[in-house]
Motif scaffolding. Structure first.
Motif, PDB file in Angstrom:
ATOM      1  N   GLN A  52       0.804  -1.213   0.000  1.00 19.35           N
ATOM      2  CA  GLN A  52       0.000   0.000   0.000  1.00 19.35           C
ATOM      3  C   GLN A  52       0.844   1.272   0.000  1.00 19.35           C
ATOM      4  O   GLN A  52       0.288   2.372   0.008  1.00 19.35           O
ATOM      5  N   GLY A  53       2.152   1.129  -0.017  1.00 20.95           N
ATOM      6  CA  GLY A  53       2.996   2.314   0.096  1.00 20.95           C
ATOM      7  C   GLY A  53       2.888   2.963   1.455  1.00 20.95           C
ATOM      8  O   GLY A  53       2.856   4.193   1.581  1.00 20.95           O
ATOM      9  N   ASN A  54       2.861   2.147   2.486  1.00 21.16           N
ATOM     10  CA  ASN A  54       2.744   2.673   3.845  1.00 21.16           C
ATOM     11  C   ASN A  54       3.954   3.524   4.205  1.00 21.16           C
ATOM     12  O   ASN A  54       5.071   3.243   3.767  1.00 21.16           O
ATOM     13  N   PRO A  55       3.762   4.574   5.012  1.00 23.31           N
ATOM     14  CA  PRO A  55       4.910   5.360   5.471  1.00 23.31           C
ATOM     15  C   PRO A  55       5.894   4.462   6.209  1.00 23.31           C
ATOM     16  O   PRO A  55       5.506   3.573   6.962  1.00 23.31           O
ATOM     17  N   GLY A  56       7.170   4.696   5.945  1.00 18.96           N
ATOM     18  CA  GLY A  56       8.202   3.841   6.509  1.00 18.96           C
ATOM     19  C   GLY A  56       8.657   2.756   5.561  1.00 18.96           C
ATOM     20  O   GLY A  56       9.603   2.017   5.862  1.00 18.96           O
ATOM     21  N   THR A  57       7.994   2.651   4.378  1.00 20.92           N
ATOM     22  CA  THR A  57       8.383   1.641   3.394  1.00 20.92           C
ATOM     23  C   THR A  57       8.791   2.265   2.060  1.00 20.92           C
ATOM     24  O   THR A  57       9.174   1.546   1.141  1.00 20.92           O
ATOM     25  N   GLU A  58       8.740   3.571   1.949  1.00 22.79           N
ATOM     26  CA  GLU A  58       8.842   4.231   0.647  1.00 22.79           C
ATOM     27  C   GLU A  58      10.287   4.589   0.278  1.00 22.79           C
ATOM     28  O   GLU A  58      10.948   5.343   0.989  1.00 22.79           O
ATOM     29  N   LEU A  59      10.720   4.047  -0.834  1.00 24.31           N
ATOM     30  CA  LEU A  59      12.008   4.386  -1.430  1.00 24.31           C
ATOM     31  C   LEU A  59      11.710   5.059  -2.757  1.00 24.31           C
ATOM     32  O   LEU A  59      11.054   4.476  -3.623  1.00 24.31           O
TER      33      LEU A  59
END
Length: 326
Positions: A52-59
């Motif tokens: 889901q593109g959760n915050p903390g996973t986004e590059l």
């Protein structure tokens, strides 16, 4: 106010067409948004993350075609970590990197965790870090259509390393301004250099750490392809972001003020050693303008750029991201 951890990391690439298959087909991340640099809409801005593109996973990556290679040095975000579920997962990735010809080191301990260093196709420096004994900020949820099995999949961002010539001013920003706390340190692998300090915020753990390295033997970084542009930290909501703006103004740091990035709201400021920080809200999120099952398949533009879509699409080199599930 309490920052919750790492929100995203934004880096530079010269080749979106090679960046996309490396991060999706080899690393197994999901492309959650194909958009443009809002400050320069003639170039792509690609976002990768969990399902889901959760915050903390986004590059994320800004594409600057023909950009010179990054010259590593001080005043830089010198390494980004990606979380995996277990020590066993690192063994899976060791073989996978060999199979795909990805340059890598060996599994070794770093800051009390097992890690595996590797480089992407533009020599950007990464560590895979095992969450085997992590009890801090929760990781993300792997995409079930990834080519990487769920039990070994990358689940988010781990510690981000900053490299500076003198640490004092950066320590003050991390602790006095941003509320990080010194956790511990671990030895540098570079001869005659100080131990690398570990700072954490929020619930702590891999997803909430910044590692601070002092290097007296390097020149200042020249940012290029394979380099990191900025690191973003998590604010819970817009009200809290405005409080951070007030606090950073009171500390007399030049900053961007409130910036609406549509998928999140932001503030940018640069600390005395030249590191660019962003503070970003957890929401609204990446499903704001696309259905969850179709994230990243089409060019997404924030409302203020939508009237310029035809012009923007005429400039961008086509990038086919509307492929069938793996």
């Amino acid at each position: 106010m309490n920052l919750k951890g790492i929100h995203h990391v934004s880096a530079m690439t010269a080749k979106a067409k090679e960046n996309y298959p490396f991060y999706t087909d080899i690393l197994g991340l999901r492309l959650i948004k194909k958009t443009v640099n809002q400050d320069n809409p003639s170039v792509y801005h690609l976002f990768y993350g969990d399902e889901q593109g959760n915050p903390g996973t986004e590059l994320t990556f800004f594409e600057i075609p023909h950009m010179a290679p990054n010259r590593e040095g001080v005043s830089s975000i010198s390494a980004t970590s990606l979380r995996v579920p277990s020590n066993k997962a690192l063994e899976f990735w060791l073989k996978r990197f060999d199979d795909y010809g990805v340059k890598h080191g060996e599994i070794s301990e770093r800051a009390g965790r097992l890690t595996l260093e590797f480089r992407d196709f533009e020599t950007q420096r990464f560590f895979l870090v095992s969450d085997e004994n992590d009890n801090g900020v929760k990781s993300g949820i792997p995409w079930d259509k990834s080519p990487v099995p769920t039990e070994f999949a990358i689940t988010g961002l781990g510690p981000v390393q900053l490299t500076v010539r003198r640490t004092e001013s950066t320590i003050r920003v991390l602790t006095d301004l941003l509320g990080f706390r010194l956790k511990n340190s671990f030895p540098s692998t570079i001869e005659n250099q100080q131990p690398i300090m570990v700072f954490e915020t929020g619930e702590g753990g891999s997803g909430a750490e910044i590692h601070l390295e002092e290097r007296t033997d390097l020149k200042v970084q020249r940012l290029g392809r394979g380099g990191v542009h900025h690191v973003a930290l998590r604010a819970d909501n817009e009200d809290e972001l405005y409080q951070w703006i007030e606090k950073i103004n009171d500390a007399r740091f030049q900053n961007s003020g409130f910036v609406d990035r549509f998928y999140f709201k932001s503030l940018y400021f640069r600390e005395p050693n030249g590191i660019l920080f962003e503070i970003a809200t957890d929401g609204p999120g990446f499903a704001t303008d696309e259905e969850l099952e179709h994230l990243g398949e089409s060019l997404a533009l924030p409302p203020f750029l939508e009237p310029k879509r035809a012009d923007i699409e005429s400039i961008l080199e086509p990038l086919d991201t509307n492929k069938k599930p793996y």
